[in-house]
Enzyme design. Structure first.
Site, PDB file in Angstrom:
ATOM      1  N   GLY A  70       0.824  -1.202   0.000  1.00 40.72           N
ATOM      2  CA  GLY A  70       0.000   0.000   0.000  1.00 40.72           C
ATOM      3  C   GLY A  70       0.861   1.256   0.000  1.00 40.72           C
ATOM      4  O   GLY A  70       2.079   1.210   0.198  1.00 40.72           O
ATOM      5  N   GLY A 122       0.025  -5.275   0.943  1.00 35.17           N
ATOM      6  CA  GLY A 122      -1.285  -5.142   0.323  1.00 35.17           C
ATOM      7  C   GLY A 122      -1.420  -5.901  -0.975  1.00 35.17           C
ATOM      8  O   GLY A 122      -2.524  -6.277  -1.371  1.00 35.17           O
ATOM      9  N   GLU A 145       5.654  -6.199   7.222  1.00 32.72           N
ATOM     10  CA  GLU A 145       5.147  -5.083   8.035  1.00 32.72           C
ATOM     11  C   GLU A 145       5.905  -4.863   9.340  1.00 32.72           C
ATOM     12  O   GLU A 145       5.926  -3.747   9.879  1.00 32.72           O
ATOM     13  CB  GLU A 145       3.651  -5.282   8.334  1.00 32.72           C
ATOM     14  CG  GLU A 145       2.738  -5.041   7.150  1.00 32.72           C
ATOM     15  CD  GLU A 145       2.678  -6.214   6.179  1.00 32.72           C
ATOM     16  OE1 GLU A 145       1.998  -6.101   5.162  1.00 32.72           O
ATOM     17  OE2 GLU A 145       3.309  -7.262   6.453  1.00 32.72           O
ATOM     18  N   ASP A 153      -1.626  -7.388   7.840  1.00 35.82           N
ATOM     19  CA  ASP A 153      -3.078  -7.142   7.828  1.00 35.82           C
ATOM     20  C   ASP A 153      -3.653  -7.650   6.507  1.00 35.82           C
ATOM     21  O   ASP A 153      -3.310  -8.741   6.085  1.00 35.82           O
ATOM     22  CB  ASP A 153      -3.359  -5.661   8.081  1.00 35.82           C
ATOM     23  CG  ASP A 153      -2.782  -4.738   7.005  1.00 35.82           C
ATOM     24  OD1 ASP A 153      -1.733  -5.074   6.431  1.00 35.82           O
ATOM     25  OD2 ASP A 153      -3.378  -3.670   6.744  1.00 35.82           O
TER      26      ASP A 153
END
Length: 368
Positions: A70, A122, A145, A153
């Site tokens: 992302g 992402g 991450e 996530d």
């Protein structure tokens, strides 16, 4: 201005069409921003209900990456400008990104992702929900991450928990980069094709007699891909699963001690994994360890519910802003984490990060 996502349809011999969405920000390794999330969501929803569309292909422009994650720089800026607030761009971005990921998981029609090159963060969230997930000999797939003060996530709570033994926890703690064979073993890919097989594959898909029935179309896409599967390379994860499971079993502080005890005689991949884990955010390590415990207890939609709260909390109260600063803004690669190690993180800090900001309020993802 160049379109950040390019949409087209390919005709087929059956009269049905194939919807193709291409992430088109090659210079940024096709990283997702909010505009791209919104464009993808709108077009995928349209294709999902269009009887002329038999299947969807999602890929990335260029040869380097499907999607490197992302747009964390924008989230960094928004979080830095409103310290301590969970009501920033981060909340909007994560909510809409998770809705897109969930849409792919629940799409119904055959959904194929061409996971060539870098697939991280992402990007793996987009790939994980697809029914047909293709890796190649160039794939580098990871959830890195922990290096920026976040955690895996985009549905990682669900798909990491459903990997063999402790593989999901290992990937989350160490940001280990999987090759195609690793991805097949872990389940993030279910087909391995050559990177030069994309155009022949599209030609073959154009000749398929697609049906009105999604189940039939799933079978026909599977047959085409099975005919093109190539032998897998060696999977480090598979070969070393017993070692990885032994490393990652038990309490987090025990796991840290086992990684610290690795020596130069151990596999270079494990040493790199150790170094990334021990240099990562101690807060993130705790979240990832907790995530591994709850992941197989939660439904997919509840995983996204949990993630939204934790993600905005990481941006508001955790190590995210400092992690992005050190890696991507100042690029000094010396983050000053809030706590020196996992043993130093107070329980009350973890409780705050793991507690949803929407206690007693309607959760933004209630209508998933």
């Amino acid at each position: 201005m160049t379109q950040k996502v390019v949409f087209q349809t390919l005709g087929t011999a059956s009269g049905k069409q194939i919807g193709v969405a291409t992430l088109n920000v090659e210079t940024a390794l096709n990283a997702l921003d909010l505009d791209m999330v919104r464009a993808l969501t709108a077009q995928l929803q349209a294709w999902q209900t269009d009887d002329d569309i038999a299947m969807v292909l999602l890929d990335g422009a260029g040869e380097k990456a499907f999607c490197a994650g992302g747009d964390v720089r924008a989230l960094y800026q928004a979080s830095k400008e409103a310290p301590g607030s969970v009501d920033t761009l981060a909340k909007v971005f994560f909510e809409e990104e998770y809705r897109l990921d969930y849409l792919i998981h629940e799409f119904g029609k055959p959904f194929m992702v061409w996971g060539d090159g870098i697939v991280m963060g992402g990007g793996l969230g987009l790939m994980a929900g697809a029914s047909h997930r293709i890796a190649t000999e160039r794939s580098r797939i990871a959830m890195p991450e922990i290096t920026i003060g976040l955690y895996p996530d985009v549905g990682g709570t669900f798909f990491l928990a459903h990997m063999p033994e402790k593989i999901g926890l290992f990937l989350g703690l160490t940001a280990f980069q999987m090759n195609g064979a690793d991805a097949l073993f872990a389940g993030t890919a279910n087909y391995l094709l050559g990177s030069d097989d994309k155009e022949p594959l599209l030609d073959a898909l154009a000749e398929v007699m697609w049906d009105d029935d999604d189940t039939v179309n799933h079978t026909r896409l599977t047959e085409v891909l099975n005919a093109r599967n190539v032998p897998a390379q060696e999977s480090f994860l598979k070969t070393n699963m017993d070692t990885i499971t032994a490393l990652c079993t038990g309490e987090l502080e025990d796991i840290v001690r086992r990684f610290e005890a690795l020596s130069s005689q151990d596999a270079p991949q494990l040493i790199r994994a150790r170094d990334t884990f021990l240099a990562g955010s101690p807060i993130s390590a705790h979240i990832i360890w907790h995530q591994a415990i709850i992941g197989d207890e939660l439904s997919l939609d509840n995983c996204f519910h949990w993630e939204l709260g934790v993600s905005v909390n990481c941006c508001a109260h955790g190590d995210f802003v400092e992690g992005v600063r050190a890696l991507l803004i100042d690029k000094d690669r010396t983050p000053k984490w809030q706590f020196a190690d996992v043993a130093s993180v107070p329980q009350e800090v973890l409780v705050k990060l793991l507690t949803s900001p929407w206690q007693g309020q309607t959760h933004p993802l209630n209508n998933l």
